[in-house]
Design a protein around this motif. Structure first.
Motif, PDB file in Angstrom:
ATOM      1  N   THR A   6      23.754  80.751  10.637  1.00 38.74           N
ATOM      2  CA  THR A   6      24.837  80.617   9.666  1.00 38.74           C
ATOM      3  C   THR A   6      25.586  81.919   9.425  1.00 38.74           C
ATOM      4  OG1 THR A   6      23.297  81.048   7.848  1.00 38.74           O
ATOM      5  CG2 THR A   6      23.714  78.738   8.409  1.00 38.74           C
ATOM      6  N   VAL A  37      26.792  65.970   8.255  1.00 41.38           N
ATOM      7  CA  VAL A  37      28.026  66.618   8.686  1.00 41.38           C
ATOM      8  C   VAL A  37      28.195  66.502  10.197  1.00 41.38           C
ATOM      9  CG1 VAL A  37      29.159  68.879   8.871  1.00 41.38           C
ATOM     10  CG2 VAL A  37      27.931  68.298   6.802  1.00 41.38           C
ATOM     11  N   LEU A  39      30.639  68.523  13.071  1.00 36.75           N
ATOM     12  CA  LEU A  39      31.582  69.616  13.293  1.00 36.75           C
ATOM     13  C   LEU A  39      32.034  69.593  14.748  1.00 36.75           C
ATOM     14  CD1 LEU A  39      29.521  72.412  11.513  1.00 36.75           C
ATOM     15  CD2 LEU A  39      31.463  71.167  10.558  1.00 36.75           C
ATOM     16  N   LEU A  58      28.680  79.496  10.372  1.00 38.10           N
ATOM     17  CA  LEU A  58      28.390  78.174   9.816  1.00 38.10           C
ATOM     18  C   LEU A  58      27.976  78.221   8.348  1.00 38.10           C
ATOM     19  CD1 LEU A  58      26.509  76.727  12.908  1.00 38.10           C
ATOM     20  CD2 LEU A  58      28.872  76.298  12.220  1.00 38.10           C
ATOM     21  N   LYS A  59      28.009  79.416   7.758  1.00 41.77           N
ATOM     22  CA  LYS A  59      27.632  79.570   6.350  1.00 41.77           C
ATOM     23  C   LYS A  59      28.568  78.717   5.490  1.00 41.77           C
ATOM     24  CE  LYS A  59      26.415  83.045   2.987  1.00 41.77           C
ATOM     25  NZ  LYS A  59      25.075  83.550   3.184  1.00 41.77           N
ATOM     26  N   LEU A  61      28.841  75.570   5.776  1.00 37.08           N
ATOM     27  CA  LEU A  61      29.047  74.308   6.497  1.00 37.08           C
ATOM     28  C   LEU A  61      27.730  73.598   6.772  1.00 37.08           C
ATOM     29  CD1 LEU A  61      31.721  75.516   9.077  1.00 37.08           C
ATOM     30  CD2 LEU A  61      32.121  74.209   6.974  1.00 37.08           C
ATOM     31  N   LEU A  62      26.717  74.376   7.169  1.00 34.39           N
ATOM     32  CA  LEU A  62      25.386  73.835   7.432  1.00 34.39           C
ATOM     33  C   LEU A  62      24.357  74.673   6.682  1.00 34.39           C
ATOM     34  CD1 LEU A  62      25.524  73.211  11.289  1.00 34.39           C
ATOM     35  CD2 LEU A  62      25.651  71.493   9.498  1.00 34.39           C
TER      36      LEU A  62
END
Length: 105
Positions: A6, A37, A39, A58-59, A61-62
Motif C-alpha cells: 500500500t 473492491v 481496481l 494502494l493506500k 484503496l486496499l
C-alpha cells in the motif's frame, strides 16, 4: 501468491507474444479484484512485446491483508484474453521504530 504493497507505487512487467495480431494495436490492463473492491490499471505493450503497467500506491484503496485475484488482460485487435492470473495479498509496509537509550558524550 502475488504481493501488493500500500505504501509505494510499483510497475507490473511481463513479456507478451502474439500470433496473428499486431502488438502495435494491442493494449494491456491489470485488474485487482477483492471481495469489496475492483481496481483497473492501464498499461502499454511496446513493439518488442514488453508489457508495463504502473500500479499507483494502494493506500486508502486496499487495506492490509486484503486478498483476492489479480489478472492481466490483453486486448489485441478484436480479441480479448487473460494470459495470466494469480491470487494476491496486500502486505503491510515495513515499519521500523527506534528508542533512544542514552546520549553520547
Amino acid at each position: 501468491m502475488y504481493k501488493l504493497f500500500t505504501d509505494k507505487p510499483e510497475v507490473f512487467e511481463c513479456n507478451i507474444k502474439l500470433e496473428g495480431a499486431s502488438l502495435k494495436n494491442s493494449s494491456a490492463r491489470l485488474i485487482i479484484e477483492s471481495e469489496d473492491v475492483s481496481l483497473l490499471f492501464e498499461g502499454t505493450i511496446n513493439k518488442d512485446g514488453k508489457c508495463s503497467i504502473p500500479i499507483k500506491k494502494l493506500k486508502g484503496l486496499l487495506e492490509d491483508n486484503t486478498s483476492g485475484q489479480i489478472k492481466l488482460e490483453v486486448i489485441a485487435e478484436d480479441t480479448y484474453f487473460t494470459p495470466w492470473k494469480s491470487d494476491f495479498i496486500v502486505e503491510a509496509p515495513l515499519i521500523v521504530t527506534g528508542k533512544q537509550i542514552g546520549r553520547a558524550h
